[in-house]
Scaffold this motif. Structure first.
Motif, short mmCIF file in Angstrom:
data_model
loop_
_atom_site.label_atom_id
_atom_site.label_comp_id
_atom_site.label_asym_id
_atom_site.label_seq_id
_atom_site.Cartn_x
_atom_site.Cartn_y
_atom_site.Cartn_z
N ASN A 272 0.81 -1.20 0.02
CA ASN A 272 0.07 -0.09 -0.04
C ASN A 272 1.07 1.16 0.01
O ASN A 272 1.71 1.35 0.93
CB ASN A 272 -0.85 -0.10 1.02
CG ASN A 272 -1.99 1.39 1.18
OD1 ASN A 272 -1.66 2.32 1.02
ND2 ASN A 272 -3.12 0.86 1.70
N GLU A 273 0.75 1.97 -1.07
CA GLU A 273 1.87 3.12 -1.22
C GLU A 273 1.43 4.18 -0.29
O GLU A 273 2.44 4.83 0.27
CB GLU A 273 1.72 3.73 -2.64
CG GLU A 273 2.48 2.78 -3.64
CD GLU A 273 2.43 3.22 -4.87
OE1 GLU A 273 2.82 4.69 -5.18
OE2 GLU A 273 2.48 2.57 -6.11
N ALA A 274 0.08 4.38 0.11
CA ALA A 274 -0.28 5.44 0.99
C ALA A 274 0.26 5.09 2.48
O ALA A 274 0.70 6.12 2.78
CB ALA A 274 -1.89 5.53 0.79
N THR A 275 0.02 3.99 2.86
CA THR A 275 0.57 3.77 4.28
C THR A 275 1.89 3.09 4.38
O THR A 275 2.36 2.88 5.39
CB THR A 275 -0.43 2.72 4.93
OG1 THR A 275 -0.65 1.66 4.23
CG2 THR A 275 -1.70 3.55 4.85
N GLU A 276 2.39 2.61 3.20
CA GLU A 276 3.45 1.61 3.12
C GLU A 276 3.40 0.37 3.66
O GLU A 276 4.51 -0.23 4.21
CB GLU A 276 4.84 2.38 3.91
CG GLU A 276 5.10 3.65 2.94
CD GLU A 276 6.39 4.49 3.36
OE1 GLU A 276 7.04 4.09 4.57
OE2 GLU A 276 6.95 5.30 2.56
N ASP A 277 2.22 0.10 4.06
CA ASP A 277 2.06 -1.24 4.64
C ASP A 277 2.01 -2.44 3.65
O ASP A 277 2.07 -2.21 2.51
CB ASP A 277 0.56 -1.15 5.37
CG ASP A 277 0.35 -0.45 6.55
OD1 ASP A 277 1.25 0.04 7.09
OD2 ASP A 277 -0.87 -0.41 6.80
N ILE A 278 2.60 -3.74 4.27
CA ILE A 278 2.79 -4.65 3.03
C ILE A 278 1.82 -5.91 3.66
O ILE A 278 1.78 -6.18 4.96
CB ILE A 278 4.09 -5.04 3.28
CG1 ILE A 278 5.05 -4.22 2.58
CG2 ILE A 278 4.34 -6.58 2.30
CD1 ILE A 278 6.47 -4.19 2.64
N GLU A 279 1.11 -6.52 2.78
CA GLU A 279 0.28 -7.61 3.37
C GLU A 279 0.73 -8.76 2.35
O GLU A 279 0.51 -8.90 1.25
CB GLU A 279 -0.96 -7.62 3.26
CG GLU A 279 -2.07 -8.49 3.63
CD GLU A 279 -3.42 -8.18 3.72
OE1 GLU A 279 -4.21 -8.83 3.07
OE2 GLU A 279 -3.74 -7.05 4.26
N ALA A 280 1.17 -9.87 2.86
CA ALA A 280 1.54 -11.19 2.22
C ALA A 280 0.32 -12.24 2.45
O ALA A 280 0.15 -12.45 3.82
CB ALA A 280 2.93 -11.86 2.50
N THR A 281 -0.26 -12.91 1.53
CA THR A 281 -1.46 -13.67 1.86
C THR A 281 -1.16 -15.07 0.77
O THR A 281 -0.80 -15.15 0.07
CB THR A 281 -2.64 -13.25 1.35
OG1 THR A 281 -2.71 -12.56 0.21
CG2 THR A 281 -2.85 -12.06 2.51
N GLY A 282 -1.89 -16.03 1.35
CA GLY A 282 -1.87 -17.26 0.57
C GLY A 282 -0.44 -18.01 0.96
O GLY A 282 0.34 -17.84 -0.07
N ASN A 283 -0.65 -19.22 1.25
CA ASN A 283 0.68 -20.16 1.18
C ASN A 283 1.91 -19.36 1.72
O ASN A 283 2.80 -19.44 0.88
CB ASN A 283 0.63 -20.81 0.06
CG ASN A 283 -0.80 -21.78 -0.04
OD1 ASN A 283 -1.05 -22.46 0.82
ND2 ASN A 283 -1.13 -21.54 -1.36
N VAL A 284 1.95 -18.58 2.65
CA VAL A 284 3.16 -17.84 3.14
C VAL A 284 3.92 -18.96 3.65
O VAL A 284 3.63 -19.70 4.78
CB VAL A 284 2.68 -16.72 3.99
CG1 VAL A 284 4.13 -15.93 4.46
CG2 VAL A 284 1.70 -15.67 3.49
N VAL A 285 5.22 -18.59 3.10
CA VAL A 285 6.32 -19.48 3.46
C VAL A 285 7.73 -18.32 3.94
O VAL A 285 7.99 -17.68 3.04
CB VAL A 285 6.84 -20.49 2.59
CG1 VAL A 285 8.13 -21.50 3.36
CG2 VAL A 285 5.47 -21.40 2.25
N ILE A 286 8.01 -18.46 5.07
CA ILE A 286 9.23 -17.77 5.39
C ILE A 286 10.50 -18.74 5.62
O ILE A 286 10.54 -19.52 6.57
CB ILE A 286 9.13 -16.95 6.81
CG1 ILE A 286 7.99 -15.97 6.23
CG2 ILE A 286 10.33 -16.05 6.96
CD1 ILE A 286 7.43 -15.34 7.63
N ILE A 287 11.55 -18.79 5.15
CA ILE A 287 12.41 -19.62 4.98
C ILE A 287 13.89 -18.98 5.42
O ILE A 287 14.35 -17.95 4.88
CB ILE A 287 12.73 -20.35 3.72
CG1 ILE A 287 11.47 -21.16 3.33
CG2 ILE A 287 14.00 -21.47 4.05
CD1 ILE A 287 11.51 -21.63 2.08
N GLN A 288 14.59 -19.45 6.45
CA GLN A 288 15.94 -18.78 6.73
C GLN A 288 16.67 -20.00 7.40
O GLN A 288 16.71 -20.79 8.38
CB GLN A 288 15.91 -17.77 7.99
CG GLN A 288 17.12 -17.16 8.28
CD GLN A 288 17.27 -15.96 9.39
OE1 GLN A 288 16.33 -16.25 10.23
NE2 GLN A 288 17.83 -15.27 8.85
N GLY A 289 17.55 -20.42 6.70
CA GLY A 289 18.49 -21.58 6.98
C GLY A 289 17.78 -22.76 6.90
O GLY A 289 16.87 -23.32 6.03
#
Length: 82
Positions: A39-56
């Motif tokens: 969202n450019e106005a608020t600079e918010d970010i939303e990730a949806t649907g099968n979200v995977v965060i991988i670190q090592g």
């Protein structure tokens, strides 16, 4: 180009959440989702649907992650799986 920068910013914030000890070197974090909306106005970010965060070797899964720029906070409103 702006969207790529913002995705990298979001990943950088997730690294800080995932790392209890920031003084150690760590592998980069990756975020994969069906949809990532900025969202450019608020600079918010939303990730949806099968979200995977991988670190090592760490892999976190959920259906939604929200970054709120005004409070510099990340919310995971649904069940988080490891």
């Amino acid at each position: 180009m702006l969207k790529v920068f913002l995705k990298l910013r979001f990943l950088f914030l997730l690294i800080f959440i995932l790392l209890p000890n920031l003084s150690k070197a760590s592998p980069p974090a990756n975020l994969v989702a069906d949809s990532i909306i900025y969202n450019e106005a608020t600079e918010d970010i939303e990730a949806t649907g099968n979200v995977v965060i991988i670190q090592g070797d760490l892999e976190l899964r959920t259906n939604k992650v929200i970054y709120v720029a005004s409070t510099d906070s990340i919310t995971i409103p649904e069940k988080l799986r490891m």
